[in-house]
Design an enzyme around this catalytic site. Structure first.
Site, PDB file in Angstrom:
ATOM      1  N   GLN A   1       0.806  -1.155   0.098  1.00  8.21           N
ATOM      2  CA  GLN A   1       0.010  -0.088   0.086  1.00  8.21           C
ATOM      3  C   GLN A   1       0.896   1.292   0.124  1.00  8.21           C
ATOM      4  O   GLN A   1       1.922   1.284   0.859  1.00  8.21           O
ATOM      5  CB  GLN A   1      -0.934   0.010   1.198  1.00  8.21           C
ATOM      6  CG  GLN A   1      -1.929  -1.199   1.179  1.00  8.21           C
ATOM      7  CD  GLN A   1      -3.157  -0.801   0.138  1.00  8.21           C
ATOM      8  OE1 GLN A   1      -3.300   0.248  -0.258  1.00  8.21           O
ATOM      9  NE2 GLN A   1      -3.842  -1.848  -0.055  1.00  8.21           N
TER      10      GLN A   1
ATOM     11  N   TYR B   1      -5.443 -13.094  -2.831  1.00 10.20           N
ATOM     12  CA  TYR B   1      -4.342 -11.980  -3.597  1.00 10.20           C
ATOM     13  C   TYR B   1      -3.660 -11.503  -2.374  1.00 10.20           C
ATOM     14  O   TYR B   1      -3.732 -10.232  -2.186  1.00 10.20           O
ATOM     15  CB  TYR B   1      -5.456 -10.890  -4.020  1.00 10.20           C
ATOM     16  CG  TYR B   1      -6.204 -11.318  -5.123  1.00 10.20           C
ATOM     17  CD1 TYR B   1      -5.981 -11.658  -6.534  1.00 10.20           C
ATOM     18  CD2 TYR B   1      -7.692 -11.657  -4.674  1.00 10.20           C
ATOM     19  CE1 TYR B   1      -6.755 -12.302  -7.625  1.00 10.20           C
ATOM     20  CE2 TYR B   1      -8.604 -12.000  -5.789  1.00 10.20           C
ATOM     21  CZ  TYR B   1      -8.248 -12.381  -7.039  1.00 10.20           C
ATOM     22  OH  TYR B   1      -9.176 -12.817  -8.168  1.00 10.20           O
TER      23      TYR B   1
ATOM     24  N   GLU C   1      -1.396 -16.178  -3.444  1.00  9.10           N
ATOM     25  CA  GLU C   1      -0.791 -14.880  -4.152  1.00  9.10           C
ATOM     26  C   GLU C   1      -0.625 -15.346  -5.456  1.00  9.10           C
ATOM     27  O   GLU C   1       0.189 -16.607  -5.792  1.00  9.10           O
ATOM     28  CB  GLU C   1       0.294 -14.297  -3.591  1.00  9.10           C
ATOM     29  CG  GLU C   1       0.946 -13.358  -4.267  1.00  9.10           C
ATOM     30  CD  GLU C   1       0.284 -12.115  -4.733  1.00  9.10           C
ATOM     31  OE1 GLU C   1       0.528 -11.785  -6.040  1.00  9.10           O
ATOM     32  OE2 GLU C   1      -0.581 -11.729  -4.189  1.00  9.10           O
TER      33      GLU C   1
ATOM     34  N   ASP D   1      -8.573  -9.019  -1.540  1.00 13.20           N
ATOM     35  CA  ASP D   1      -7.969  -7.785  -1.657  1.00 13.20           C
ATOM     36  C   ASP D   1      -7.412  -7.910  -3.331  1.00 13.20           C
ATOM     37  O   ASP D   1      -6.185  -7.781  -3.326  1.00 13.20           O
ATOM     38  CB  ASP D   1      -6.760  -7.535  -0.918  1.00 13.20           C
ATOM     39  CG  ASP D   1      -6.210  -5.935  -1.071  1.00 13.20           C
ATOM     40  OD1 ASP D   1      -6.927  -5.305  -1.835  1.00 13.20           O
ATOM     41  OD2 ASP D   1      -5.199  -5.770  -0.502  1.00 13.20           O
TER      42      ASP D   1
ATOM     43  N   CYS E   1      -9.788  -0.923  -4.301  1.00 12.77           N
ATOM     44  CA  CYS E   1      -9.175   0.293  -4.496  1.00 12.77           C
ATOM     45  C   CYS E   1      -9.895   1.124  -5.827  1.00 12.77           C
ATOM     46  O   CYS E   1      -9.476   2.050  -6.449  1.00 12.77           O
ATOM     47  CB  CYS E   1      -7.478   0.518  -5.027  1.00 12.77           C
ATOM     48  SG  CYS E   1      -7.289  -0.776  -6.212  1.00 12.77           S
TER      49      CYS E   1
END
Length: 461
Positions: free
Chosen positions: A290, A323, A347, A390, A417
């Site tokens: 982030q 993720y 991932e 995410d 996002c």
């Protein structure tokens, strides 16, 4: 409204170069909607309710809509402020003969109005794509700066929050940024949204010839920064070494391939050390983290609060982090479930998955798998109490949503996002019989149109 033509268009259309427009409502993507003779024009650098003169940047007789930048404000909104960054100020930039850089398209708007506009976009997307009538506030993140080596961010100004920054390189070897939807690179000599650790590198004083792109990571904990150099085709190792030698000794420098994400050590480490939620994380190369200095703690807090308060996360729980990146949420979930629970961490990127293995090597309740989310969930079916989702900006998509529902969790915490892909996915969940049980929105990208949401989804309406 009456168009005012200044100079003949340079395109093969009948479109004028400039128009006077009344700015309408905000839309997703960092622009507002205006109309001229029935045609929609997406206007950047305006505020709803203003009267402005715009320069058309993308126009054609056959186009469904046009795009434009504000070059002069004729009737200003009370929420208009002086832009903090000259090269991102549309009127100032066009007066100097070039477009503004992207990445600070809301910098002319008061922070309170920025958050109100983002809230309006989120509400509109939810209503249009998921028929959900919610209007959550967009919450400010962070406060006054506290003492520390990287304590530059102040929520009152919205500056100094980026711990990551990307720069293109001009033909003269100087860092710059692209104008919106353009290949044109505008040279820059500062990055006001970035933490001090990035600006102190003074990239603009370095000869970057032979480099196409520069990525910089400066952890908010003050640990060693990392500079990644993407060389232009044909750049020799000697030239890379010469560029690396211009950085201070306490800065790590590496070469990287943006397509393969392969990283080659030039000096120091090829990773950075991040701190969040009581854990340390190694993040290699351009691996995801982030970018707002306060984002990791804010998002972890929102996710765990939703899951704890709903009774979906406790000692002995079975959960998954999808993720997962370098394991930001995985580590905190492992703390919550304890050694009697289990965490499946998935991932897709091999580099990030390797980082997660290093970061979670002391947590026996965690299983880390590299691969596509839907494939791994099919291979490792479990009775999940909760999932943390995410995904990248494109969202999860219908196929993944169906797979998540088929996995049978009691709840899903969804971190997003992008309000459009998020709202679309909420619609997919509703088609599967799920509902939106909680939602928070955060202003983790001040002076841009972006925002972050954390939602709780549960089965049953």
């Amino acid at each position: 409204m009456t168009p005012e033509t200044r100079t003949p268009s340079t395109t093969a259309t009948a479109a004028p170069t400039e128009l006077v427009l009344d700015v309408g409502p905000v839309a997703h993507g960092g622009h507002c909607v205006a109309r001229h003779e029935g045609r929609v024009i997406f206007v950047r650098h305006g505020i709803p309710g203003e009267k402005v003169r715009v320069r058309l940047t993308d126009a054609g007789d056959s186009a469904k809509f046009w795009r434009a930048d504000v070059v002069e404000v004729l009737e200003a909104s009370p929420d208009r402020t002086e832009h903090f960054w000259h090269v991102a100020d549309s009127g100032r930039s066009w007066s100097h003969g070039h477009p503004p850089v992207g990445g600070a398209e809301f910098g002319h708007i008061s922070l309170a109005r920025q958050r109100a506009l983002k809230a309006a976009v989120l509400a509109e997307q939810l209503q249009r794509l998921a028929a959900v009538g919610l209007s959550p506030d967009v919450e400010a993140v962070g406060g006054s700066p506290a003492p520390g080596p990287e304590a530059t961010y102040d929520a009152g100004t919205g500056l100094g929050w980026r711990t990551r920054a990307s720069f293109s390189v001009t033909t003269a070897g100087k860092p710059g940024m692209h104008a919106h939807r353009s290949e044109q690179i505008i040279p820059v000599r500062e990055m006001p949204l970035a933490v001090d650790g990035i600006n102190r590198l003074r990239l603009w004083d370095i000869d970057l010839q032979g480099i196409e792109r520069v990525e910089v990571a400066a952890p908010s904990n003050g640990s060693r920064p990392l500079v990644l150099l993407a060389p232009a085709p044909g750049t020799r190792a000697k030239r890379l070494s010469a560029v690396a030698s211009q950085f201070p000794d306490d800065v790590s420098v590496a070469a990287f391939d943006p397509l393969t994400e392969e990283v080659q050590q030039l000096r120091g480490r090829i990773w950075v050390q991040e701190s969040a939620a009581g854990h340390e994380y190694r993040v290699t190369g351009a691996g995801f983290w982030q970018i707002h200095r306060d984002a990791p703690g804010t998002l972890v807090g929102a996710v765990t609060e939703f899951l704890h308060d709903g009774g979906f996360l406790a000692a002995g729980s079975v959960v998954a982090d999808l993720y997962a990146g370098a394991g930001l949420f995985t580590a905190v979930l492992a703390d919550a479930v304890g050694e009697t629970g289990s965490v499946l961490s998935i991932e897709g990127a091999p580099g990030s998955s390797r980082d997660a293995r290093k970061n979670l090597h002391g947590a026996p309740q965690v299983e880390i798998v590299q691969g596509r989310v839907e494939r791994v969930l099919r291979q490792k079916p479990r009775n999940f109490d909760a999932l943390v989702l995410d995904p990248p900006r494109a969202g999860a998509g219908k196929a993944v949503v169906s797979q998540l529902v088929a996995a049978g969790p009691r709840a899903i915490a969804y971190v997003s996002c992008d309000p459009a892909s998020f709202a679309r996915d909420v619609g997919y969940f509703q088609q599967e019989g799920w509902s939106l049980a909680g939602l928070r929105a955060f202003d983790l990208y001040p002076h841009t149109h972006h925002l972050e949401t954390v939602a709780l989804l549960t089965p049953g309406r």
